[in-house]
Design a protein around this motif. Structure first.
Motif, PDB file in Angstrom:
ATOM      1  N   GLU A 257      -7.643  32.437  12.431  1.00  0.00           N
ATOM      2  CA  GLU A 257      -8.584  33.488  12.059  1.00  0.00           C
ATOM      3  C   GLU A 257      -9.958  33.474  12.998  1.00  0.00           C
ATOM      4  O   GLU A 257     -10.397  34.548  13.828  1.00  0.00           O
ATOM      5  CB  GLU A 257      -9.072  33.831  10.585  1.00  0.00           C
ATOM      6  CG  GLU A 257      -9.703  34.908  10.304  1.00  0.00           C
ATOM      7  CD  GLU A 257      -9.265  36.338  10.738  1.00  0.00           C
ATOM      8  OE1 GLU A 257      -9.673  37.092  11.005  1.00  0.00           O
ATOM      9  OE2 GLU A 257      -7.925  36.514  10.681  1.00  0.00           O
ATOM     10  N   GLN A 261     -10.626  36.329  15.925  1.00  0.00           N
ATOM     11  CA  GLN A 261     -12.121  37.047  16.102  1.00  0.00           C
ATOM     12  C   GLN A 261     -12.600  36.923  17.458  1.00  0.00           C
ATOM     13  O   GLN A 261     -13.336  37.812  18.070  1.00  0.00           O
ATOM     14  CB  GLN A 261     -13.061  36.372  15.020  1.00  0.00           C
ATOM     15  CG  GLN A 261     -12.445  36.990  13.682  1.00  0.00           C
ATOM     16  CD  GLN A 261     -13.515  36.338  12.489  1.00  0.00           C
ATOM     17  OE1 GLN A 261     -14.757  35.736  12.835  1.00  0.00           O
ATOM     18  NE2 GLN A 261     -13.075  36.474  11.083  1.00  0.00           N
ATOM     19  N   GLN A 264     -10.910  38.767  20.041  1.00  0.00           N
ATOM     20  CA  GLN A 264     -11.291  40.318  19.997  1.00  0.00           C
ATOM     21  C   GLN A 264     -12.847  40.408  20.371  1.00  0.00           C
ATOM     22  O   GLN A 264     -12.734  41.358  21.387  1.00  0.00           O
ATOM     23  CB  GLN A 264     -11.067  40.626  18.632  1.00  0.00           C
ATOM     24  CG  GLN A 264      -9.687  40.861  18.191  1.00  0.00           C
ATOM     25  CD  GLN A 264      -9.625  40.972  16.502  1.00  0.00           C
ATOM     26  OE1 GLN A 264     -10.654  41.204  15.784  1.00  0.00           O
ATOM     27  NE2 GLN A 264      -8.293  40.947  15.904  1.00  0.00           N
ATOM     28  N   THR A 265     -13.491  39.555  20.506  1.00  0.00           N
ATOM     29  CA  THR A 265     -15.154  39.846  20.815  1.00  0.00           C
ATOM     30  C   THR A 265     -14.850  39.584  22.380  1.00  0.00           C
ATOM     31  O   THR A 265     -15.467  40.557  23.048  1.00  0.00           O
ATOM     32  CB  THR A 265     -15.859  38.595  20.358  1.00  0.00           C
ATOM     33  OG1 THR A 265     -15.881  38.584  18.983  1.00  0.00           O
ATOM     34  CG2 THR A 265     -17.388  38.751  20.902  1.00  0.00           C
TER      35      THR A 265
END
Length: 272
Positions: A257, A261, A264-265
């Motif tokens: 996870e 994140q 995606q950033t």
């Protein structure tokens, strides 16, 4: 007293990433470098920018014939060869079940058999001349199973085992052996991983620059360090976790996870 001739390096995967950064750093330190890459155009362009101490040659590291040609060319051009840096590698991203079998095979051939072939080819020359240094750019994935790039990690685990086994066999000979394990590094390979959700684990920790890896590599060469882990402050924990599959399973959802994140950033920042 005559000045000592600069050492000569044969460097694979030299056209980009860690290889290109290492070539530039080597020249800055006074080495002469033969830049070898299957992307011969990129290697030649980089060599031209580095001056007379750099030269380039095309090399498919899976070809024993091309290895012999690259080694011969290095001796012919520079008059000597002192250090081999096995750096070239590829990655095929995706869940193992989705990656075609031939891509798994290609990864193992390139990342394991390629360096093995070059190492054995140059070992004979180094033993005959009475000196030499074989440097393997491996990976922290040689300790940590890595979802999304399973074959890459497997190839690196095999490469580490071979490197150390050979070093033990040659321990009384004139050749030095060094192996370096970079963490996630800002290279075209990491950009490839950034586009595949299966490889999100690669972004669970902060990446380093290829220049940082190159600096670390040449410090290890100078000191003839046997093995170098990156980053050193995390290496012990990573190695211990890699031998505890039960603990890895318990932690993986959280780590994945975090990686997703960060991935995606990264994607959002590149589209701005």
């Amino acid at each position: 007293m005559k000045n000592k001739k600069p050492q000569v390096i044969l460097l694979t995967g030299a056209a980009s990433g860690i290889g290109a950064a290492s070539a530039k750093h080597a020249i800055s330190l006074g080495y002469s470098v033969m830049l070898a890459d299957i992307n011969v155009k990129g290697a030649r362009e980089l060599a031209a920018s580095l001056g007379e101490k750099a030269c380039a040659i095309g090399l498919d590291i899976c070809s024993a014939t091309q290895w012999d040609q690259a080694i011969d060319a290095t001796y012919h051009h520079f008059g000597q060869l002192d250090i081999l840096i096995n750096n070239a590698a590829i990655v095929c991203t995706g869940y193992a079940r989705d990656v075609p079998l031939e891509q798994h095979q290609r990864t193992l051939n390139t990342n394991f058999m390629g360096p093995l072939t070059g190492t054995l080819a140059v070992l004979k020359r180094f033993n005959e001349q009475g000196h030499g240094h074989i440097v393997t750019v491996c990976s922290m994935t040689s300790f940590m199973p890595f979802p999304g790039i399973a074959s890459y990690g497997a190839s690196k685990q095999a490469l580490r085992a071979f490197h150390h086994a050979l070093a033990l066999e040659e321990r009384h000979g004139p050749v030095n052996f060094t192996i370096l394990h970079p963490t996630s590094t800002e290279t075209p390979m990491l950009e490839q991983e950034a586009q595949d959700d299966a490889a999100s684990f690669a972004f669970a920790s902060e990446s380093v620059t290829p220049e940082f890896v190159a600096e670390t590599l040449f410090k290890a060469i100078k000191k003839k360090t046997v093995e170098v882990f990156m980053p050193p402050e995390q290496a012990r924990a990573i190695r211990m976790l890699g031998t505890d599959p039960k603990k890895m399973r318990n932690l993986f959802d959280t780590m994945e996870e975090i990686g997703k994140q960060a991935q995606q950033t990264r994607r959002a920042e590149t589209t701005l």
